[in-house]
Enzyme design. Structure first.
Site, mmCIF file in Angstrom:
data_model
loop_
_atom_site.group_PDB
_atom_site.id
_atom_site.type_symbol
_atom_site.label_atom_id
_atom_site.label_comp_id
_atom_site.label_asym_id
_atom_site.label_seq_id
_atom_site.Cartn_x
_atom_site.Cartn_y
_atom_site.Cartn_z
ATOM 1 N N HIS A 106 6.081 7.620 -0.699
ATOM 2 C CA HIS A 106 6.609 7.235 0.517
ATOM 3 C C HIS A 106 6.599 5.520 0.736
ATOM 4 O O HIS A 106 5.996 5.224 -0.070
ATOM 5 C CB HIS A 106 5.596 7.477 1.578
ATOM 6 C CG HIS A 106 6.064 7.452 3.060
ATOM 7 N ND1 HIS A 106 6.161 6.506 3.823
ATOM 8 C CD2 HIS A 106 6.647 8.553 4.005
ATOM 9 C CE1 HIS A 106 6.347 6.529 5.073
ATOM 10 N NE2 HIS A 106 6.694 7.922 5.251
ATOM 11 N N ASP A 114 -3.125 7.731 -1.228
ATOM 12 C CA ASP A 114 -2.250 8.092 -0.055
ATOM 13 C C ASP A 114 -2.677 9.567 0.375
ATOM 14 O O ASP A 114 -1.946 10.547 -0.426
ATOM 15 C CB ASP A 114 -0.732 7.747 -0.158
ATOM 16 C CG ASP A 114 -0.213 8.008 0.971
ATOM 17 O OD1 ASP A 114 -0.518 8.820 1.903
ATOM 18 O OD2 ASP A 114 1.355 7.727 1.163
ATOM 19 N N GLN A 162 -0.377 13.415 3.256
ATOM 20 C CA GLN A 162 -0.205 14.827 3.385
ATOM 21 C C GLN A 162 -1.106 15.749 2.820
ATOM 22 O O GLN A 162 -1.189 16.897 3.258
ATOM 23 C CB GLN A 162 0.967 14.899 2.329
ATOM 24 C CG GLN A 162 2.428 14.250 2.689
ATOM 25 C CD GLN A 162 2.844 14.926 4.115
ATOM 26 O OE1 GLN A 162 2.573 15.710 4.683
ATOM 27 N NE2 GLN A 162 3.430 13.631 4.963
ATOM 28 N N LYS A 165 -1.563 13.471 11.525
ATOM 29 C CA LYS A 165 -0.914 14.462 10.628
ATOM 30 C C LYS A 165 -1.965 15.703 10.419
ATOM 31 O O LYS A 165 -1.707 16.332 9.705
ATOM 32 C CB LYS A 165 -0.718 13.866 9.301
ATOM 33 C CG LYS A 165 0.457 12.831 9.237
ATOM 34 C CD LYS A 165 1.224 12.669 8.046
ATOM 35 C CE LYS A 165 2.301 11.683 7.979
ATOM 36 N NZ LYS A 165 3.539 11.745 8.011
ATOM 37 N N CYS A 194 12.036 8.569 3.913
ATOM 38 C CA CYS A 194 11.297 7.263 3.679
ATOM 39 C C CYS A 194 10.888 7.239 2.374
ATOM 40 O O CYS A 194 9.785 6.718 1.936
ATOM 41 C CB CYS A 194 9.831 7.215 4.566
ATOM 42 S SG CYS A 194 10.440 7.063 6.208
#
Lengths: 404, 142
Positions: A121, A198, A201, A224, A362
């Site tokens: 991303h 990261d 997700q 999220k 993105c």
């Protein structure tokens, strides 16, 4: 198995009020909806418990501080961090990643390398690209294979003695690719570079254990994982956090300020300048409890079965072309339909009450690597079921009919 | 399906975008204007040739949705044989028609103007018009 109907009933947005009775929400990779427990916690804190923290010498402030710090403990335990001081609250994954990149600036120089991947991303790409421009370090991007998985052999050869940071995503927000992060972190460990993960997700998809993963830093956003917006988490090994130069300066993070010199607190408070997102952190704690109660193993199984079912059903439309790995993806799938522009698809689906995301997500470098401009993306969560996917497939047939 | 959706994706738009009218890449064009929407990745080149003050060739090429393609196709057709001063007026007029109700608009413009009832889609119809307007404004300001 999770009880989708029971879970769904805890989310007011699906209650049928305010004209949203037929909402099929398949944009969970962008953000998740909020359960009552999170909304109630926000309301309760703002209504009856609100004060600023770490400063006020009165009972209300003392209690608010205790709630905020309890949320830190809860987050640390959710990640299985060794120490609750390894959890820094900030506003988002994006801020957490920028905090690390800019915090390392004084330690990065020309000749060093920062390695990321084509799956990232922009939030885990731009902070490093800019850091390299600022310092003269080389910005390197590990490639993917046509199926949207990382080319691990090439990645391994790209981790050199000069690599100072490997920044990579756990799960691709566009393709759902699950990176074998344990294996990749071991590779990086052998070369002695810092690993920044990261987890935007993966946080609401799989159990994260930072001690087993052995990453130096990990970032995620509260919104999220059914929490509020405006709250993010930067996990870092305590030593690694304390070596970061603060990204922001101001109140709350100081030990002493004089006219010419100042000293700062250790992590996490030295990295939390200003009044933090107090209510949001506390409500994130409620969201983490909510998820823990359902069980991440069950959530993962649910997400994976929905992905597999969706792929199987989408293949019944011959004009659908799926992007990304064939199997073993997170609860995210990306596809094309017969050359129809993703925004035309999303408008027609939106008209039928189905929320999906369309465009480059993105991830422009990923789009370039795949040789495409955009995709339509459906992403699943705990309140989705096979019926939602059946309706998506039917609606896609309508798209085809309208556009042909 | 709502009627408004049927109206948006009516034949006049779909036929126009499929017809590829005015869809032609021309690297030798006198002027190449870029129209780009970073939100969705739609990207067109608009190719113009002038003779004196007048547009004598106009075409476009690139990637876009049904609405942006149909609207850009209409634009390159509309601006043919117009002088720079006429162009500015024509573009303003079309931008107005695309952004609000206009009973007297032609059928295609009326259909495109419905995009404003759909979240995030008005920008598809005005993308190329806005890019051309910005180009002309910069040119006349110099």
């Amino acid at each position: 198995m999770i009880d989708v109907a029971k879970i769904k009933s805890q989310f007011p947005i699906f209650s049928g009020k305010h004209g949203l009775n037929s909402l099929i929400y398949l944009d969970n990779a962008a953000t998740t909806q909020k359960p009552m427990v999170v909304l109630e916690r926000l309301q309760q804190f703002y209504s009856y418990q609100y004060a600023s923290i770490h400063r006020g010498i009165y009972q209300l402030a003392h209690q608010a501080t205790a709630y905020y710090e309890a949320a830190r403990h809860k987050t640390a335990s959710f990640l299985n961090a060794e120490n609750h001081d390894e959890v820094v609250f900030c506003k988002s994954t994006t801020e957490a990643l920028n905090m690390v990149a800019q915090g390392l600036k004084s330690r990065i120089k020309a000749g060093d390398e920062i390695l990321t991947t084509a799956l990232e991303h922009h939030a885990n790409y731009l902070p490093w690209q800019i850091l390299c421009k600022q310092t003269g370090a080389s910005f390197r991007v590990a490639p993917i294979k046509p199926d949207g998985t990382l080319d691990l052999n090439t990645l391994q050869t790209m981790i050199s003695g000069n690599t100072k940071v490997l920044a990579l995503t756990h799960i691709s927000n566009t393709l759902g690719t699950i990176n074998p992060v344990q294996e990749i972190i071991s590779m990086a460990r052998q070369r002695g570079c810092l690993v920044v993960l990261d987890a935007a997700q993966s946080i609401a998809f799989d159990k994260i254990d930072v001690q087993t993963l052995d990453c130096d830093f990990l970032a995620f956003s509260g919104h999220k994982i059914f929490g509020p917006t405006g709250i993010g988490v930067l996990y870092g090994k305590l030593g690694a956090l304390n070596e970061l130069q603060p990204y922001q300066y101001g109140g709350a993070m100081i030990v002493e300020v004089t006219q010419q010199e100042s000293t700062f607190k250790q992590a996490p408070h030295g990295l939390e300048a200003g009044t933090p997102p107090i209510a949001e952190a506390i409500a994130l704690g409620s969201a983490l409890d909510f998820v823990t109660e359902i069980g991440l193993n069950k959530i993962k199984h649910h997400g994976q079965s929905l992905s597999e079912y969706a792929k199987e059903r989408l293949r019944t439309i011959p004009e659908i072309r799926l992007e990304g790995p064939l199997r073993d993806t997170g609860g995210i799938i990306s596809f094309h339909l017969d050359g129809i522009h993703p925004h035309d698809i999303a408008t027609i689906l939106g008209d039928q009450g189905i929320a999906v995301r369309a465009g480059h997500h993105c991830c422009q470098p990923l789009m370039q690597a795949l040789g495409i401009i955009g995709t339509t993306r459906a992403s699943f969560s705990i309140y989705n079921n096979e019926d939602d996917i059946d309706q998506l497939v039917e609606a896609l047939r309508t798209v085809k009919k309208i556009m042909s | 399906m709502r009627d408004s959706l049927k109206k948006l994706y009516q034949q006049v738009i779909l036929e126009r975008q499929k017809s590829n009218a005015g869809f032609k890449k021309r690297d030798d064009a006198e002027i190449i204007i870029k129209a780009y929407n970073p939100l969705c990745g739609d990207k067109f080149n608009i190719y113009l040739d002038f003779e004196g003050d007048k547009v004598v060739q106009a075409s476009y090429h690139g990637y876009g949705c049904a609405l942006s393609k149909a609207s850009t196709s209409l634009m390159v057709e509309t601006i043919m044989n117009k002088s720079v001063s006429e162009l500015i007026l024509v573009i303003e007029d079309y931008l107005k028609k695309l952004r609000q109700d206009h009973e007297h608009s032609e059928e295609l413009v009326k259909a495109l103007a419905l995009a404003r009832n759909f979240p995030g889609r008005e920008q598809c119809t005005v993308l190329s018009w806005d890019a051309l307007k910005t180009y002309l404004k910069n040119k006349t300001d110099k």
